[in-house]
Design a protein around this motif. Structure first.
Motif, PDB file in Angstrom:
ATOM      1  N   ALA A  76      27.993  17.160  23.884  1.00  0.00           N
ATOM      2  CA  ALA A  76      28.590  18.454  23.539  1.00  0.00           C
ATOM      3  C   ALA A  76      28.879  19.187  24.842  1.00  0.00           C
ATOM      4  O   ALA A  76      27.996  19.334  25.676  1.00  0.00           O
ATOM      5  N   GLN A  77      30.116  19.614  25.022  1.00  0.00           N
ATOM      6  CA  GLN A  77      30.464  20.257  26.290  1.00  0.00           C
ATOM      7  C   GLN A  77      31.461  21.392  26.085  1.00  0.00           C
ATOM      8  O   GLN A  77      32.203  21.413  25.100  1.00  0.00           O
ATOM      9  N   GLY A  78      31.438  22.322  27.031  1.00  0.00           N
ATOM     10  CA  GLY A  78      32.440  23.391  27.048  1.00  0.00           C
ATOM     11  C   GLY A  78      32.114  24.588  26.174  1.00  0.00           C
ATOM     12  O   GLY A  78      32.893  25.537  26.122  1.00  0.00           O
ATOM     13  N   MET A  79      30.944  24.567  25.491  1.00  0.00           N
ATOM     14  CA  MET A  79      30.590  25.737  24.691  1.00  0.00           C
ATOM     15  C   MET A  79      29.764  26.716  25.528  1.00  0.00           C
ATOM     16  O   MET A  79      29.012  26.296  26.406  1.00  0.00           O
ATOM     17  N   ASP A  80      29.935  27.997  25.245  1.00  0.00           N
ATOM     18  CA  ASP A  80      29.179  29.011  25.986  1.00  0.00           C
ATOM     19  C   ASP A  80      28.309  29.813  25.026  1.00  0.00           C
ATOM     20  O   ASP A  80      28.179  31.027  25.137  1.00  0.00           O
ATOM     21  N   ALA A  81      27.725  29.122  24.069  1.00  0.00           N
ATOM     22  CA  ALA A  81      26.935  29.773  23.031  1.00  0.00           C
ATOM     23  C   ALA A  81      25.638  30.342  23.592  1.00  0.00           C
ATOM     24  O   ALA A  81      24.966  29.711  24.395  1.00  0.00           O
ATOM     25  N   VAL A  82      25.305  31.534  23.143  1.00  0.00           N
ATOM     26  CA  VAL A  82      24.040  32.184  23.494  1.00  0.00           C
ATOM     27  C   VAL A  82      23.319  32.546  22.198  1.00  0.00           C
ATOM     28  O   VAL A  82      23.889  33.209  21.326  1.00  0.00           O
ATOM     29  N   THR A 103      20.209  18.048  16.794  1.00  0.00           N
ATOM     30  CA  THR A 103      20.458  19.182  17.687  1.00  0.00           C
ATOM     31  C   THR A 103      19.144  19.917  17.985  1.00  0.00           C
ATOM     32  O   THR A 103      19.126  21.132  18.168  1.00  0.00           O
ATOM     33  N   VAL A 104      18.048  19.156  18.040  1.00  0.00           N
ATOM     34  CA  VAL A 104      16.742  19.733  18.353  1.00  0.00           C
ATOM     35  C   VAL A 104      16.541  19.780  19.865  1.00  0.00           C
ATOM     36  O   VAL A 104      17.285  19.165  20.624  1.00  0.00           O
ATOM     37  N   LYS A 105      15.510  20.506  20.296  1.00  0.00           N
ATOM     38  CA  LYS A 105      15.086  20.426  21.686  1.00  0.00           C
ATOM     39  C   LYS A 105      14.323  19.114  21.892  1.00  0.00           C
ATOM     40  O   LYS A 105      13.755  18.560  20.954  1.00  0.00           O
ATOM     41  N   TYR A 106      14.265  18.661  23.132  1.00  0.00           N
ATOM     42  CA  TYR A 106      13.664  17.355  23.410  1.00  0.00           C
ATOM     43  C   TYR A 106      12.217  17.257  22.928  1.00  0.00           C
ATOM     44  O   TYR A 106      11.816  16.223  22.385  1.00  0.00           O
ATOM     45  N   GLU A 107      11.440  18.345  23.091  1.00  0.00           N
ATOM     46  CA  GLU A 107      10.028  18.264  22.699  1.00  0.00           C
ATOM     47  C   GLU A 107       9.863  18.105  21.189  1.00  0.00           C
ATOM     48  O   GLU A 107       8.807  17.697  20.716  1.00  0.00           O
ATOM     49  N   LEU A 163      23.426  24.705  19.170  1.00  0.00           N
ATOM     50  CA  LEU A 163      24.399  23.712  18.713  1.00  0.00           C
ATOM     51  C   LEU A 163      24.293  23.458  17.218  1.00  0.00           C
ATOM     52  O   LEU A 163      25.303  23.239  16.548  1.00  0.00           O
ATOM     53  N   GLY A 164      23.079  23.484  16.671  1.00  0.00           N
ATOM     54  CA  GLY A 164      22.917  23.283  15.236  1.00  0.00           C
ATOM     55  C   GLY A 164      23.629  24.358  14.439  1.00  0.00           C
ATOM     56  O   GLY A 164      24.311  24.072  13.454  1.00  0.00           O
ATOM     57  N   ILE A 165      23.499  25.609  14.882  1.00  0.00           N
ATOM     58  CA  ILE A 165      24.191  26.709  14.204  1.00  0.00           C
ATOM     59  C   ILE A 165      25.699  26.591  14.408  1.00  0.00           C
ATOM     60  O   ILE A 165      26.483  26.754  13.466  1.00  0.00           O
ATOM     61  N   LEU A 166      26.105  26.284  15.630  1.00  0.00           N
ATOM     62  CA  LEU A 166      27.534  26.174  15.955  1.00  0.00           C
ATOM     63  C   LEU A 166      28.223  25.127  15.084  1.00  0.00           C
ATOM     64  O   LEU A 166      29.213  25.410  14.404  1.00  0.00           O
ATOM     65  N   PHE A 167      27.682  23.906  15.082  1.00  0.00           N
ATOM     66  CA  PHE A 167      28.278  22.834  14.283  1.00  0.00           C
ATOM     67  C   PHE A 167      28.076  23.071  12.791  1.00  0.00           C
ATOM     68  O   PHE A 167      28.988  22.885  11.986  1.00  0.00           O
ATOM     69  N   GLY A 168      26.862  23.471  12.412  1.00  0.00           N
ATOM     70  CA  GLY A 168      26.568  23.680  10.998  1.00  0.00           C
ATOM     71  C   GLY A 168      27.471  24.714  10.371  1.00  0.00           C
ATOM     72  O   GLY A 168      27.986  24.524   9.258  1.00  0.00           O
ATOM     73  N   ASN A 169      27.709  25.805  11.072  1.00  0.00           N
ATOM     74  CA  ASN A 169      28.577  26.861  10.555  1.00  0.00           C
ATOM     75  C   ASN A 169      30.017  26.375  10.410  1.00  0.00           C
ATOM     76  O   ASN A 169      30.692  26.678   9.422  1.00  0.00           O
ATOM     77  N   HIS A 170      30.455  25.597  11.398  1.00  0.00           N
ATOM     78  CA  HIS A 170      31.823  25.059  11.332  1.00  0.00           C
ATOM     79  C   HIS A 170      31.977  24.135  10.128  1.00  0.00           C
ATOM     80  O   HIS A 170      32.956  24.236   9.371  1.00  0.00           O
ATOM     81  N   PHE A 171      31.008  23.223   9.949  1.00  0.00           N
ATOM     82  CA  PHE A 171      31.070  22.292   8.808  1.00  0.00           C
ATOM     83  C   PHE A 171      30.980  23.049   7.489  1.00  0.00           C
ATOM     84  O   PHE A 171      31.727  22.772   6.545  1.00  0.00           O
ATOM     85  N   ALA A 172      30.019  23.985   7.403  1.00  0.00           N
ATOM     86  CA  ALA A 172      29.750  24.678   6.132  1.00  0.00           C
ATOM     87  C   ALA A 172      30.955  25.466   5.626  1.00  0.00           C
ATOM     88  O   ALA A 172      31.130  25.642   4.421  1.00  0.00           O
ATOM     89  N   LYS A 173      31.792  25.923   6.551  1.00  0.00           N
ATOM     90  CA  LYS A 173      32.970  26.692   6.143  1.00  0.00           C
ATOM     91  C   LYS A 173      34.102  25.802   5.638  1.00  0.00           C
ATOM     92  O   LYS A 173      35.069  26.293   5.042  1.00  0.00           O
ATOM     93  N   ARG A 174      33.980  24.497   5.863  1.00  0.00           N
ATOM     94  CA  ARG A 174      35.097  23.595   5.554  1.00  0.00           C
ATOM     95  C   ARG A 174      34.741  22.465   4.601  1.00  0.00           C
ATOM     96  O   ARG A 174      35.566  21.615   4.323  1.00  0.00           O
ATOM     97  N   MET A 175      33.496  22.453   4.133  1.00  0.00           N
ATOM     98  CA  MET A 175      33.033  21.384   3.255  1.00  0.00           C
ATOM     99  C   MET A 175      32.267  21.981   2.069  1.00  0.00           C
ATOM    100  O   MET A 175      31.796  23.113   2.146  1.00  0.00           O
ATOM    101  N   PRO A 176      32.139  21.213   0.977  1.00  0.00           N
ATOM    102  CA  PRO A 176      31.287  21.676  -0.127  1.00  0.00           C
ATOM    103  C   PRO A 176      29.880  21.964   0.396  1.00  0.00           C
ATOM    104  O   PRO A 176      29.344  21.195   1.204  1.00  0.00           O
ATOM    105  N   LYS A 177      29.284  23.058  -0.071  1.00  0.00           N
ATOM    106  CA  LYS A 177      28.022  23.543   0.485  1.00  0.00           C
ATOM    107  C   LYS A 177      26.939  22.471   0.533  1.00  0.00           C
ATOM    108  O   LYS A 177      26.262  22.289   1.550  1.00  0.00           O
ATOM    109  N   GLU A 178      26.753  21.730  -0.569  1.00  0.00           N
ATOM    110  CA  GLU A 178      25.646  20.779  -0.639  1.00  0.00           C
ATOM    111  C   GLU A 178      25.919  19.494   0.141  1.00  0.00           C
ATOM    112  O   GLU A 178      25.040  18.633   0.225  1.00  0.00           O
TER     113      GLU A 178
END
Length: 305
Positions: A125-131, A75-79, A14-29
Motif C-alpha cells: 500500500a503506497q501513496g496514502m497520507d491517512a492519519v 491490515t493489522v500491526k506486526y505485533e 489502512l483497514g478503515i481506508l480500504f474497508g470504507n471504500h469496499f463497504a460503499k460499493r458492495m453489499p454490506k454483508e
C-alpha cells in the motif's frame, strides 16, 4: 471466478481506508470486518469515522462460521499478526487470495507458513497520507495498492481476478511484475520516513523540504539500498528517486503511523524497520550507523512512557 466476498482484519488506518471504500460499493454483508467481541462492541458504540463520515461496517467474530473470503486482507500491526492469523481461519478456503498490507518484508512468509504461499499475492500500500486519531481517520490522498505474483515476470489468473474486482469497485491499483523489488523499495521508504518523522516529532512536510531531517531520512534509506545488494535485490538510485517522488505527493500535514504511535505513547514497529536493518547489517557485516541512532532514539522515547 468472480470475487464477491472480502474479509479484512485490522481496523487501523489502512483497514478503515480500504474497508470504507469496499463497504460503499458492495453489499454490506459481503465486506466482513473480523474482530473480537470487545472490539466490535467498542466500534459499534463509539463508531468508526472516515473523513468525518461514520463507516457502516459489517462485523464478525473469529468464532463465527462463514463462507470463505474470495480476498482476505491483513491490515493489522506486526505485533498482532500471529493473533490475526489464528482469527481468520474460517475465512480461508481453497480459492482464497490473501493480501498483506503490513509494513516490512516478512509478513507474507509468516502468513504463508500457516495458509500456504500459493494463496498469497505480494502487495504494497503506497501513496496514502491517512492519519488516524482515536476512532477517526482522515486523508487527502487514498494512494493505491500495488500487487503481483511472487515470481517475477508473471501475471497469473489470481492477479487478473483481483484486477477485475478492483476495476469494478474503482480501487486504485497497479500490477507489478517484480513485487519483491517493490516490497524492498517500500521497506526502504518506511525505514527512512517513518522513523525520521517520529524522531523529529514532525510531519511529511519536514522531510519534503531540504534540511537535517530529510538528510537523515535519505541516509537511512541508503543503508537499506546497500543491504539490498547483499540480499540479491539490488535497489538503485532510480528506486530511491521513485520513492522520494511518492513521498512528495503526500499531504505535508500528514504523518506516518510510527509518529502517531509515539505521540500516543504506544509502542512502535521499530523492530520491523531499524531493527531489521541492524540485524541484516550484522549478518552481512555492513555498518548501519544511521539506523542504529534512529533505533536507539525511538527505544529511548518508548522507555520513557
Amino acid at each position: 471466478m468472480e470475487i464477491k466476498k472480502v474479509s479484512i482484519i485490522g481496523l487501523g488506518a489502512l483497514g478503515i481506508l480500504f474497508g470504507n471504500h469496499f463497504a460503499k460499493r458492495m453489499p454490506k454483508e459481503d465486506v466482513r470486518i473480523i474482530a473480537d467481541r470487545d472490539r466490535i462492541q467498542k466500534y459499534k458504540s463509539e463508531h468508526v469515522y472516515c473523513n468525518g463520515e461514520p463507516c457502516d461496517f459489517y462485523y464478525v467474530t473469529p468464532e463465527e462460521p462463514c463462507e470463505p473470503a474470495d480476498i482476505l486482507i491483513f491490515t493489522v500491526k506486526y505485533e498482532g499478526l500471529h493473533e490475526a492469523i489464528r482469527a481468520v481461519d474460517h475465512h480461508v478456503g481453497k480459492d482464497t487470495i490473501i493480501l498483506s498490507a503490513l509494513n516490512g518484508i516478512t509478513s507474507e512468509g509468516i502468513i504463508g507458513q500457516v495458509y500456504g504461499m500459493d494463496k498469497i499475492l505480494y502487495s504494497v500500500a503506497q501513496g496514502m497520507d491517512a492519519v488516524k486519531v482515536g476512532n477517526k481517520l482522515t486523508y487527502d490522498h487514498m494512494g493505491m495498492l500495488c500487487y503481483g505474483d511472487q515470481t517475477p515476470g508473471m501475471i497469473s489468473d489470481k492477479v487478473k481476478r483481483v484486477a477485475a474486482f478492483f476495476d469494478k469497485i474503482n480501487l486504485p491499483y497497479e500490477i507489478d511484475t517484480n513485487m519483491n523489488r517493490r516490497l524492498w523499495g517500500k521497506f526502504m521508504l518506511n525505514v527512512g520516513v517513518n522513523q525520521t518523522v517520529a524522531v523529529y516529532k514532525s510531519n511529511y512536510g519536514e522531510i519534503q523540504r531540504e534540511g537535517e531531517a530529510r538528510e537523515t531520512m535519505i541516509a537511512a534509506m541508503r543503508e537499506v539500498m546497500t543491504l539490498s545488494e547483499y540480499e540479491g535485490v539490488n535497489l538503485t538510485e532510480a528506486d530511491l528517486k521513485y520513492w522520494l517522488s511518492v513521498l512528495a505527493t503526500l499531504s505535508p500535514e500528514g504523518k506516518p503511523s510510527m509518529a502517531q504511535d509515539l505521540e500516543a505513547q504506544r509502542f512502535s514497529e521499530v523492530a520491523l524497520f531499524a531493527g531489521a536493518v541492524l540485524e541484516m547489517g550484522e549478518k552481512h557485516r555492513v555498518p548501519t550507523p544511521v539506523n542504529r541512532k534512529l533505533y536507539d532514539t525511538i527505544k529511548m522515547i518508548e522507555n520513557g512512557y
